[in-house]
Design an enzyme around this catalytic site. Structure first.
Site, PDB file in Angstrom:
ATOM      1  N   ASP A   1       0.869  -1.174   0.000  1.00 21.38           N
ATOM      2  CA  ASP A   1       0.000   0.000   0.000  1.00 21.38           C
ATOM      3  C   ASP A   1       0.909   1.229   0.000  1.00 21.38           C
ATOM      4  OD1 ASP A   1      -1.774   2.158   0.884  1.00 21.38           O
ATOM      5  OD2 ASP A   1      -3.158   0.573   1.487  1.00 21.38           O
ATOM      6  N   ILE A   2       0.629   2.208  -0.859  1.00 23.32           N
ATOM      7  CA  ILE A   2       1.494   3.401  -0.923  1.00 23.32           C
ATOM      8  C   ILE A   2       1.219   4.377   0.226  1.00 23.32           C
ATOM      9  CG2 ILE A   2       1.951   3.238  -3.390  1.00 23.32           C
ATOM     10  CD1 ILE A   2      -0.058   5.581  -3.751  1.00 23.32           C
TER      11      ILE A   2
ATOM     12  N   GLN B   1     -15.014   0.901   2.052  1.00 28.68           N
ATOM     13  CA  GLN B   1     -14.312   0.576   0.806  1.00 28.68           C
ATOM     14  C   GLN B   1     -14.129   1.849  -0.009  1.00 28.68           C
ATOM     15  OE1 GLN B   1     -16.335  -2.293  -1.718  1.00 28.68           O
ATOM     16  NE2 GLN B   1     -14.506  -2.632  -2.965  1.00 28.68           N
TER      17      GLN B   1
ATOM     18  N   HIS C   1     -10.224  -6.483  -2.804  1.00 25.69           N
ATOM     19  CA  HIS C   1      -8.865  -6.565  -2.278  1.00 25.69           C
ATOM     20  C   HIS C   1      -8.904  -6.840  -0.787  1.00 25.69           C
ATOM     21  CE1 HIS C   1     -10.013  -2.325  -1.782  1.00 25.69           C
ATOM     22  NE2 HIS C   1      -9.102  -2.227  -0.827  1.00 25.69           N
TER      23      HIS C   1
ATOM     24  N   HIS D   1      -6.533  -6.374   2.746  1.00 24.72           N
ATOM     25  CA  HIS D   1      -5.393  -5.716   3.393  1.00 24.72           C
ATOM     26  C   HIS D   1      -4.716  -6.699   4.336  1.00 24.72           C
ATOM     27  CE1 HIS D   1      -6.565  -1.441   2.484  1.00 24.72           C
ATOM     28  NE2 HIS D   1      -7.731  -2.038   2.301  1.00 24.72           N
TER      29      HIS D   1
END
Length: 146
Positions: free
Chosen positions: A39-40, A102, A108, A110
């Protein structure tokens, strides 16, 4: 994909663009059905996302087979990520719909490593330094290869 969810999936969402190679990512793992990357805007060191390659907006739009493949990758990667960053535990999160939190409508999961005594950063708080992400990705990939 479930028949009545086909219209809900946007093939131009950010994760679809990552899958198409239009946007770069700090890739950790990839197979025919899934992609895992950092994750950025990580909540902790090693915060990773595992996405399906099946076009599904959420948990309700994926086939049971696709969901099984996605979760098998989560189950395999989570302890490796935990080990790579020296975490004490792992938080697994998955959101369905805006009301549930979301923000990217591509299914996706995490994987968020947790260390005792270290709070998580708020969601979307700050972009990580790309060099820090590269270093973390290298540690995790080494653990996966080992």
């Amino acid at each position: 994909m479930a028949e009545n969810d086909a219209a809900a999936y946007d093939p131009e969402n950010i994760f679809a663009k990552i899958l198409k190679g239009e946007i770069p990512c700090h890739k950790l793992y990839e197979d025919d059905d899934t992609l895992a990357f950092l994750d950025i805007m990580p909540r902790t060191e090693g915060h990773a996302l595992v996405i399906t390659k099946e076009p599904a907006a959420d948990l309700f739009g994926i086939t049971p087979e696709g969901l099984g493949k996605l979760m098998a990758v989560v189950q395999t990667l989570a302890p490796k990520i935990k080990q790579a960053v020296g975490a004490d535990g792992v938080l697994i999160q998955q959101f369905n719909g805006a009301a549930a939190g979301q923000t990217v409508f591509h299914l996706h999961v995490h994987i968020i490593p947790r260390k005792d005594g270290f709070p998580m950063r708020p969601e979307g708080a700050k972009m990580a330094d790309p060099e820090d992400l590269n270093a973390t990705a290298e540690k995790i990939r080494a653990e996966l290869d080992g």
